[in-house]
Write an enzyme that holds these catalytic residues in place. Structure first.
Site: not given
Ligand code: GLN
Length: 492
Positions: A94, A169, A193
């Site tokens: 990532k 994400s 995410s």
């Molecule tokens: N959807 C969540 C957010 O936008 C999770 C993001 C994540 O786990 N990095 O905060």
């Protein structure tokens, strides 16, 4: 031997590499070919590294040495530890995890040309094991989002249906594995995410216990909830990668050796499973998804698991709590992007205007929204009403889990409220997007380990879309997740 990337797992690839059925160079080339073919449509990778084959050559030399030496002349310092299961195995990383000398942009304009000056601990560890880094994957900007649509470099598409999101994400990481563009990938999980994209892409995603994997070299989003973990095709592979990246690290003061947690297993033969039935009625969950979940519960029962209903009285407040604590931490962590220390710099009339102009030009809407929200909930007039309350509720949610784990070993929920949604369908409604995290955010708020595993598909618009179930366990008890997950998927 012809390599069938569709069927390959880390475990089987390792066996073939060990036996000399194919080389790491051949394997790496196989993945690079798939990426060359599919990435223009899917956009899983932001960059494919030009030194992957070079690294594969080095791995082949080590594999040769191991094969010919029958263990006596192994020079420990340059050889991988363990059972060298990752030696020569291609993976994707990532874009918020630092690899020395490579760009790490967190899919943001503000870091478009930022080159990492050191390796994240997970990268050093995988490097030592001889894993091959194929490239960096697309994501929501600074990991804020649930669809990968918040990337400054275009959306990633779901390999199972190109009109749908891969989740987020870590959408690029999940899509890279699902399209056979890597054998495993690393993602980060602050609210779901790793698990939500794993569910949408039909693969396994593990969010380890908070601190089990060092965060050193992971760009901070919300530091008290950030985790690094693997996205893989099987639970067995997830365990292999987890074992390679976990461990206490002097460079991350919050890291711990997760195996030091006390063992409190109740189920004698098989772990006892708890289902928070009340909670499943919430959040507008798709009926097909509930049906798939119930089928999974029955499958566990058929395998001899005891399944109990449990209650988690405060879990309904997870999303509200999460979306106060996270923006608060985000607003503090984002302050470092000031146009001086890293990446983009835009000139204004004076120093303070440089700061405003740089951030205006470099940061996307969702990131700015969270900085504003975070500054608001931390401001002197509102700190007690919002931030302090949220931290108190966070503690109550932790207590709920602690109590539940007095009578069960694993908690089972759907991972998401439905299968992958259409690109663009939630972009104008931030609250709908935030509700994506309803089942995943509690594990981040409390730090307990959680894993999403595939549980069949749901047919929508003529396409079979994967759906996942989530297993949660006590702090430090990844072992029980792996055990139940392997059992469910029939992995020996
Ligand atoms: N959807 C969540 C957010 O936008 C999770 C993001 C994540 O786990 N990095 O905060």
């Amino acid at each position: 031997m012809k390599i069938d990337l569709n069927k390959l797992t880390i475990k089987t690839a390792h066996d073939h590499l060990k036996d000399g059925d194919f080389t790491s160079v051949e394997l790496t080339r196989g993945y690079l070919d798939v990426i060359a073919k599919k990435n223009k449509d899917i956009n899983a990778y932001l960059e494919v590294f030009d030194d992957a084959l070079e690294a594969a050559k080095k791995a082949d030399i080590k594999l040769d040495k191991i094969r010919n030496s029958k263990s006596e002349i192994r020079d420990k310092s340059e050889m991988p530890n363990q059972n060298f299961e990752l030696l020569g195995i291609p993976c994707a990383i990532k874009d918020n995890i630092l690899i020395k000398g490579k760009i790490a942009s967190s899919a943001s304009k503000i870091l478009e040309d930022y080159h990492a000056t050191y390796n994240a601990t997970v990268i050093s560890k995988l490097g030592k094991e001889g894993a091959i880094f194929l490239g960096r994957t697309n994501m929501d900007e600074f990991a804020m989002g649930a669809s990968t649509e918040n990337s400054a470099y275009g959306v990633t598409r779901n390999p199972h249906d190109l009109e749908r999101v891969p989740g987020g994400s870590s959408g690029g990481s999940a899509a890279s594995v699902a399209m056979n563009g890597s054998l495993f990938a690393l993602g980060s999980d602050t609210g779901g995410s790793i698990r939500q994209p794993a569910s949408f892409c039909g693969i396994v995603g593990l969010k380890p216990t908070y601190g089990a994997v060092s965060r050193y070299g992971l760009m901070a989003m919300a530091s008290s909830l950030d985790h690094i973990g693997p996205l893989t095709k099987t639970v067995t592979d997830s365990e292999i990668v987890f074992n390679a990246i976990r461990g206490k690290d002097v460079k991350d003061g919050t890291s711990i050796d997760q195996s030091t947690y006390p063992k409190m297993r109740i189920g004698k033969k098989k772990p006892i499973i708890g289902v928070p039935r009340d909670f499943l009625g919430q959040g507008g969950i798709d009926p097909e998804t509930i049906r798939a979940f119930n089928v999974a519960v029955e499958a566990f029962k058929a395998k001899g698991y005891e399944v109990k209903d449990i209650v988690l009285p405060n879990i309904a407040y997870s999303i509200a709590t999460y979306y106060i604590i996270v923006p608060a931490e985000v607003s503090a962590n984002m302050a470092r992007f000031d146009g001086v220390r890293y990446g983009l710099h835009v000139d204004g009339k004076n120093g303070i205007e440089d700061y405003f102009e740089t951030r205006r030009a470099g940061l996307g809407r969702e990131v700015i929204r969270r900085i504003l929200l975070g500054a608001y909930v931390l401001s002197s007039g509102y700190y007690d009403a919002y931030y302090n309350r949220a931290t108190a509720v966070r503690r109550m949610i932790s207590d709920d889990f602690r109590k539940a784990f007095e009578s069960v070993d694993v908690i089972l929920t759907p991972t998401t409220t439905g299968p992958a949604f259409k690109i663009g369908s939630k972009t104008t409604d931030p609250v709908a997007m935030y509700l994506e995290d309803i089942f995943t955010s509690p594990a981040d708020l409390t730090g307990i380990p959680a894993m999403s595993i595939p549980a069949g598909t749901i047919r929508k618009d003529g396409k079979d879309l994967p759906i996942g179930i989530q297993l949660l366990a006590r702090h430090g008890d990844e072992a029980t997740l792996f055990e139940a997950g392997k059992d469910f998927l029939g992995e020996s």
